[in-house]
Design an enzyme around this catalytic site. Structure first.
Site, short mmCIF file in Angstrom:
data_model
loop_
_atom_site.label_atom_id
_atom_site.label_comp_id
_atom_site.label_asym_id
_atom_site.label_seq_id
_atom_site.Cartn_x
_atom_site.Cartn_y
_atom_site.Cartn_z
N ASP A 106 0.81 -1.23 0.00
CA ASP A 106 0.00 0.00 0.00
C ASP A 106 0.84 1.27 0.00
O ASP A 106 0.39 2.30 0.50
CB ASP A 106 -0.99 0.00 1.17
CG ASP A 106 -0.32 -0.25 2.50
OD1 ASP A 106 0.92 -0.35 2.52
OD2 ASP A 106 -1.03 -0.33 3.51
N LYS A 157 7.14 4.85 18.79
CA LYS A 157 6.82 6.26 18.55
C LYS A 157 7.34 7.11 19.70
O LYS A 157 7.02 6.84 20.85
CB LYS A 157 5.30 6.45 18.49
CG LYS A 157 4.66 5.85 17.29
CD LYS A 157 3.16 5.98 17.36
CE LYS A 157 2.53 5.09 16.31
NZ LYS A 157 1.09 4.96 16.45
N ASP A 217 2.27 6.15 2.24
CA ASP A 217 1.37 5.02 2.53
C ASP A 217 -0.04 5.52 2.27
O ASP A 217 -0.51 6.42 2.96
CB ASP A 217 1.63 4.62 3.99
CG ASP A 217 0.47 3.87 4.61
OD1 ASP A 217 -0.50 3.55 3.91
OD2 ASP A 217 0.56 3.60 5.81
P1 GTP Z 1 -5.77 -1.28 7.81
O1 GTP Z 1 -6.82 -2.32 8.11
O2 GTP Z 1 -6.42 -0.01 7.35
O3 GTP Z 1 -4.76 -1.07 8.90
O4 GTP Z 1 -4.94 -1.72 6.50
P2 GTP Z 1 -4.18 -3.10 6.19
O5 GTP Z 1 -5.07 -4.25 6.49
O6 GTP Z 1 -3.70 -2.99 4.78
O7 GTP Z 1 -2.98 -3.14 7.20
P3 GTP Z 1 -1.55 -2.43 7.12
O8 GTP Z 1 -1.71 -1.11 6.41
O9 GTP Z 1 -0.93 -2.42 8.45
O10 GTP Z 1 -0.74 -3.48 6.22
C1 GTP Z 1 0.49 -3.20 5.59
C2 GTP Z 1 0.60 -4.12 4.37
O11 GTP Z 1 0.61 -5.49 4.78
C3 GTP Z 1 -0.58 -3.97 3.44
O12 GTP Z 1 -0.07 -4.06 2.12
C4 GTP Z 1 -1.48 -5.15 3.79
O13 GTP Z 1 -2.22 -5.60 2.66
C5 GTP Z 1 -0.48 -6.19 4.22
N1 GTP Z 1 -1.00 -7.08 5.27
C6 GTP Z 1 -1.40 -6.73 6.52
N2 GTP Z 1 -1.77 -7.82 7.21
C7 GTP Z 1 -1.60 -8.88 6.38
C8 GTP Z 1 -1.80 -10.30 6.53
O14 GTP Z 1 -2.25 -10.81 7.57
N3 GTP Z 1 -1.50 -11.08 5.44
C9 GTP Z 1 -1.01 -10.57 4.28
N4 GTP Z 1 -0.76 -11.40 3.28
N5 GTP Z 1 -0.82 -9.24 4.11
C10 GTP Z 1 -1.10 -8.42 5.16
#
Ligand code: GTP
Length: 370
Positions: A106, A157, A217
């Site tokens: 992201d 942080k 991000d």
């Molecule tokens: P929020 O629910 O809004 O926090 O977004 P998010 O679910 O994308 O979580 P976050 O922004 O912390 O994740 C960072 C990156 O890791 C993103 O590209 C997510 O798609 C990916 N990600 C987070 N958790 C997982 C997981 O459990 N499995 C996989 N495969 N990717 C994950």
């Protein structure tokens, strides 16, 4: 070279844009968001991408296909349940080569992955994290380095009174030697690479690469809009940004414009801007949108098929596909309207209000002034 891209998150902070679609295929300006990442990695010599998915994987595959349109091979690895960023890495192990990139799915960035890899090889690291400098360190964990580039520690942080020695944060782009997977918890466990793996690798071959360039991000509506405007203003290097600049800041091919389009702005094919309506500056309209007479759209994104009535003002907001808005409405200051929502005449949707798909708001139902 290979990249593992994590796209398994639910993207809760970007709802309702991510209520029906996984975040990687939400449109950013003119294409699914993940396409920017795929174009970026391709430009740095990566030809094989493994997408670590969980949430709505079939939709992802239907949009991104096998990658051949971008000159890449895409492989989809679907977790049975979300395993966290570390668990996702371990789960993908059978597909990984001896050395590979791992990227958060992201971020919008033009960081120099080739230079990161060159540093990784030069130092003989087991893992190299791209680090991005930020102005306001209070919302991020920080990563100070030793002079040789090795990671000193991971700091939570900082509080307002803490002395900080660095402004570098983890940018979510890593190069790894596959051997680091030997020390991870078993396949199928849920764990975080940031919290559970990196701290244990400190002093054991973990280096930081100080990246320059653009990094964002795009996981919240505010940052989604900032990323959009940075593409329009060419603050980040993208193909659509270059095309827009070559057209003097306005792209309206295939649209009919009776009113005015103010640069920078993009209006998709089949869209119609009614008389005395103004679109821009800083506006993106998808395909087949209709803007009624005398309406003003600024600092906003409207996805495909959005229809706006007459004398409506929209600023600082995001409207997903097929939203309809009546006459004399105000949609303002961070409103996010989900796909297909219908808003009748004389409504005010303001101050970060989020309206979820399927909602119908009758005429005059929401007003803050008479
Ligand atoms: P929020 O629910 O809004 O926090 O977004 P998010 O679910 O994308 O979580 P976050 O922004 O912390 O994740 C960072 C990156 O890791 C993103 O590209 C997510 O798609 C990916 N990600 C987070 N958790 C997982 C997981 O459990 N499995 C996989 N495969 N990717 C994950």
């Amino acid at each position: 070279m290979q990249a593992l891209i994590l796209v398994g998150g639910k993207g809760t902070r970007l709802r309702p844009l991510t209520s029906l679609l996984p975040k990687p295929i939400v449109t950013l300006v003119d294409r699914p968001f993940l396409t920017y990442q795929l174009e970026w990695v391709k430009a740095h010599g990566i030809d094989e991408v493994i997408l670590s998915c969980g949430f709505l994987p079939d939709q992802l595959e239907a949009v991104l296909g096998d990658g051949s349109a971008l000159g890449l091979t895409l492989t989809y690895v679907v977790e049975p349940e979300p395993l966290g960023t570390g668990g996702a890495l371990k789960y993908a192990e059978p597909h990984l080569q001896d050395r590979f990139f791992m990227l958060n799915g992201d971020t919008l960035t033009d960081m120099d992955l080739s230079a990161q890899l060159a540093q990784h090889l030069r130092t003989g690291a087991r893992g190299t994290l791209a680090l991005h400098p930020v102005d306001d360190v209070s919302s991020y964990g920080l990563v100070p380095l030793y002079p040789d580039g090795s990671v000193r520690e991971f700091l939570e942080k900082p509080g307002p009174d803490d002395a900080v020695s660095t402004n570098l944060i983890n940018a979510g782009a890593y190069v790894f030697e596959k051997e680091i997977l030997d020390d991870l918890p078993a396949c199928g466990s849920h764990f975080s690479i940031e919290r559970d793996v990196f701290p244990r690798l400190v002093g054991n071959g973990l280096y930081g690469y100080e990246a320059s360039g653009y990094w964002m991000d795009i996981g919240t509506p505010k940052r989604y809009l900032e990323g959009t405007f940075d593409i329009l203003n060419a603050n980040v290097a993208t193909a659509i940004g270059r095309r827009l600049a070559a057209h003097g800041g306005c792209l309206t091919e295939g649209a009919t414009v009776e009113g005015r389009v103010v640069r920078p702005a993009i209006v998709g094919a089949g869209s119609h801007i009614g008389p005395e309506a103004i679109v821009g500056g800083l506006a993106v309209l998808g395909e087949n949108c209709r803007i009624g007479a005398g309406s003003h759209i600024t600092d906003s994104v409207l996805h495909d098929g959005v229809r706006i009535g007459a004398r409506t003002r929209i600023n600082g907001s995001i409207l997903a596909a097929d939203v309809t808005v009546g006459d004399n409405c105000l949609i303002s200051r961070g409103a996010v309207i989900g796909a297909g929502v219908q808003i009748g005449d004389d409504n005010e949707i303001v101050n970060g209000m989020r309206i979820f798909p399927g909602t119908e708001i009758p005429a005059g139902a929401i007003r803050f002034s008479s």
